[in-house]
Design a protein around this motif. Sequence first.
Motif, mmCIF file in Angstrom:
data_model
loop_
_atom_site.group_PDB
_atom_site.id
_atom_site.type_symbol
_atom_site.label_atom_id
_atom_site.label_comp_id
_atom_site.label_asym_id
_atom_site.label_seq_id
_atom_site.Cartn_x
_atom_site.Cartn_y
_atom_site.Cartn_z
ATOM 1 N N PRO A 9 0.836 -1.282 -0.028
ATOM 2 C CA PRO A 9 0.159 -0.025 -0.070
ATOM 3 C C PRO A 9 0.517 1.224 -0.022
ATOM 4 C CG PRO A 9 -1.013 -1.453 1.481
ATOM 5 C CD PRO A 9 0.268 -2.205 0.914
ATOM 6 N N ARG A 10 1.687 1.227 0.767
ATOM 7 C CA ARG A 10 2.554 2.622 0.992
ATOM 8 C C ARG A 10 3.676 2.803 -0.390
ATOM 9 N NH1 ARG A 10 7.378 4.609 3.912
ATOM 10 N NH2 ARG A 10 7.866 2.291 4.323
ATOM 11 N N THR A 11 3.811 1.640 -1.266
ATOM 12 C CA THR A 11 4.566 1.882 -2.282
ATOM 13 C C THR A 11 4.034 1.348 -3.614
ATOM 14 O OG1 THR A 11 5.616 -0.511 -1.728
ATOM 15 C CG2 THR A 11 6.423 1.537 -0.649
ATOM 16 N N GLY A 12 3.083 1.004 -3.803
ATOM 17 C CA GLY A 12 2.336 0.180 -4.853
ATOM 18 C C GLY A 12 1.048 0.746 -5.397
ATOM 19 N N ALA A 13 0.145 0.447 -5.032
ATOM 20 C CA ALA A 13 -1.315 0.917 -5.335
ATOM 21 C C ALA A 13 -1.541 2.299 -5.105
ATOM 22 C CB ALA A 13 -2.451 0.050 -4.713
ATOM 23 N N THR A 14 -0.961 2.685 -3.858
ATOM 24 C CA THR A 14 -1.002 4.125 -3.700
ATOM 25 C C THR A 14 0.171 4.458 -4.203
ATOM 26 O OG1 THR A 14 -0.070 3.644 -1.329
ATOM 27 C CG2 THR A 14 -2.402 3.573 -1.645
ATOM 28 N N SER A 15 0.345 6.087 -4.037
ATOM 29 C CA SER A 15 1.542 6.591 -4.928
ATOM 30 C C SER A 15 1.677 7.917 -3.959
ATOM 31 C CB SER A 15 0.834 7.152 -6.427
ATOM 32 O OG SER A 15 1.839 7.857 -6.777
ATOM 33 N N SER A 16 3.299 8.221 -4.466
ATOM 34 C CA SER A 16 3.379 9.784 -3.954
ATOM 35 C C SER A 16 3.237 10.845 -4.596
ATOM 36 C CB SER A 16 5.001 9.475 -3.851
ATOM 37 O OG SER A 16 5.394 10.678 -3.263
ATOM 38 N N LYS A 17 2.331 10.511 -5.662
ATOM 39 C CA LYS A 17 1.719 11.574 -6.435
ATOM 40 C C LYS A 17 0.590 12.049 -5.737
ATOM 41 C CE LYS A 17 0.766 11.084 -10.746
ATOM 42 N NZ LYS A 17 0.314 10.573 -12.005
ATOM 43 N N PRO A 18 0.174 13.526 -5.709
ATOM 44 C CA PRO A 18 -0.825 14.175 -4.941
ATOM 45 C C PRO A 18 -1.948 13.477 -5.242
ATOM 46 C CG PRO A 18 0.818 15.982 -6.043
ATOM 47 C CD PRO A 18 1.120 14.516 -6.840
ATOM 48 N N SER A 19 -2.975 13.425 -4.116
ATOM 49 C CA SER A 19 -4.052 13.157 -4.232
ATOM 50 C C SER A 19 -5.245 13.881 -5.068
ATOM 51 C CB SER A 19 -4.774 12.732 -3.057
ATOM 52 O OG SER A 19 -4.920 14.289 -2.194
ATOM 53 N N LYS A 20 -4.566 15.036 -5.371
ATOM 54 C CA LYS A 20 -5.473 15.881 -6.342
ATOM 55 C C LYS A 20 -4.463 16.680 -7.079
ATOM 56 C CE LYS A 20 -6.084 19.095 -2.337
ATOM 57 N NZ LYS A 20 -7.067 19.960 -1.554
ATOM 58 N N PRO A 21 -4.897 17.618 -7.863
ATOM 59 C CA PRO A 21 -3.835 18.154 -8.832
ATOM 60 C C PRO A 21 -3.045 18.973 -7.996
ATOM 61 C CG PRO A 21 -6.168 18.494 -10.039
ATOM 62 C CD PRO A 21 -6.167 17.479 -8.908
ATOM 63 N N ALA A 22 -1.721 18.887 -7.918
ATOM 64 C CA ALA A 22 -1.026 19.592 -7.028
ATOM 65 C C ALA A 22 -0.465 20.972 -7.353
ATOM 66 C CB ALA A 22 0.439 18.629 -6.874
ATOM 67 N N VAL A 92 -4.110 6.260 5.389
ATOM 68 C CA VAL A 92 -3.350 6.572 6.767
ATOM 69 C C VAL A 92 -2.862 5.451 7.768
ATOM 70 C CG1 VAL A 92 -3.547 7.801 9.073
ATOM 71 C CG2 VAL A 92 -4.391 8.831 6.846
ATOM 72 N N ALA A 93 -3.975 4.484 8.006
ATOM 73 C CA ALA A 93 -3.915 3.463 9.018
ATOM 74 C C ALA A 93 -2.512 2.483 8.429
ATOM 75 C CB ALA A 93 -5.077 2.636 9.259
ATOM 76 N N THR A 94 -2.626 2.173 7.230
ATOM 77 C CA THR A 94 -1.623 1.244 6.587
ATOM 78 C C THR A 94 -0.292 2.099 6.503
ATOM 79 O OG1 THR A 94 -3.251 0.319 5.044
ATOM 80 C CG2 THR A 94 -1.187 -0.089 4.558
ATOM 81 N N THR A 95 -0.252 3.198 6.273
ATOM 82 C CA THR A 95 0.937 4.098 6.042
ATOM 83 C C THR A 95 1.565 3.943 7.637
ATOM 84 O OG1 THR A 95 0.593 5.414 4.372
ATOM 85 C CG2 THR A 95 1.952 6.212 5.666
ATOM 86 N N ALA A 96 0.658 4.411 8.545
ATOM 87 C CA ALA A 96 1.313 4.410 10.134
ATOM 88 C C ALA A 96 1.630 3.190 10.513
ATOM 89 C CB ALA A 96 0.043 4.960 10.857
ATOM 90 N N MET A 97 1.098 2.026 10.161
ATOM 91 C CA MET A 97 1.603 0.757 10.644
ATOM 92 C C MET A 97 2.779 0.157 10.096
ATOM 93 S SD MET A 97 -0.438 -2.895 10.323
ATOM 94 C CE MET A 97 -0.549 -2.911 8.562
ATOM 95 N N GLN A 98 2.961 0.482 8.826
ATOM 96 C CA GLN A 98 4.268 0.145 8.289
ATOM 97 C C GLN A 98 5.320 0.820 8.591
ATOM 98 O OE1 GLN A 98 2.821 0.347 4.112
ATOM 99 N NE2 GLN A 98 2.389 -1.875 4.013
ATOM 100 N N VAL A 99 5.134 2.276 8.723
ATOM 101 C CA VAL A 99 6.196 3.357 9.354
ATOM 102 C C VAL A 99 6.582 2.848 10.919
ATOM 103 C CG1 VAL A 99 6.642 5.654 9.690
ATOM 104 C CG2 VAL A 99 5.841 5.098 7.503
ATOM 105 N N ALA A 100 5.673 2.591 11.574
ATOM 106 C CA ALA A 100 5.747 2.311 13.010
ATOM 107 C C ALA A 100 6.596 1.172 13.125
ATOM 108 C CB ALA A 100 4.455 2.192 13.571
#
Length: 236
Positions: A9-22, A92-100
């Motif tokens: 989730p943090r590195t695949g299906a989701t992205s570091s691209k903005p969630s809306k036009p940046a 948020v939850a997935t990102t927090a778990m993986q970073v934690a």
Amino acid sequence: MSSGTNPKPRTGATSSKPSKPASPLTKLYLILYNGLSFSLWATCTLHGLSLLANGTPLPMIFNQVYPLLLITQSLALLEILHSLVGLVRAPVATTAMQVASRILLVWGIMYLFQGRIVGNVRTITATPQTGDYAFLGCLSAWGVTECIRYGFFVLQVSGVGVPAWWAWLRYNTFYVLYPLGISSECVMVVKALGPAAELSAAYWWFLVVVLGIYVPGSYILYTHMIAQRRKALKKT
């Protein structure tokens, strides 16, 4: 359970691209953040592997690489904030778990138990421990994974375009890097049980619970990464 690479989730299906036009400022920030993270991970990884290639004892590799690794991995706490404010498309939850899970390793184990399960900056010994090998496994899996991931995001957000070979690395290297990283993390947690028991019974039980989560969680995350890889490659 964070050692896997790309399609999670943090590195695949989701992205570091903005969630809306940046906005230009947001775009510049994401490029700088990912570029800095790429540079730090590349420095940690190349430095560690070069020391290994030169025959440096494993405890001394830890002594030389860990201070920068601690800063580099701690910087990822910002990714929780990025997700929280909607700066990037990531749960948020997935990102927090993986970073934690990574924060637990670098602060709750490597920092607390230096000299007990990994090398110690004050008491350097040329005799490696199991934890030193596990640290090397973590460094290798984390470092290569993050270099690929942050480099991908820099190219993606900047609009330069991601080369096909880099995309291939992002969506395939986890097959090897995830098992290496997760097994190394588990070894470090197991080795920390003894010192943790001396520190606090509550902390010992906490690490036991963490190990209990690692086993089923690793399988779920690994199969999820495979599924996300299929989705990502289907789009391309």
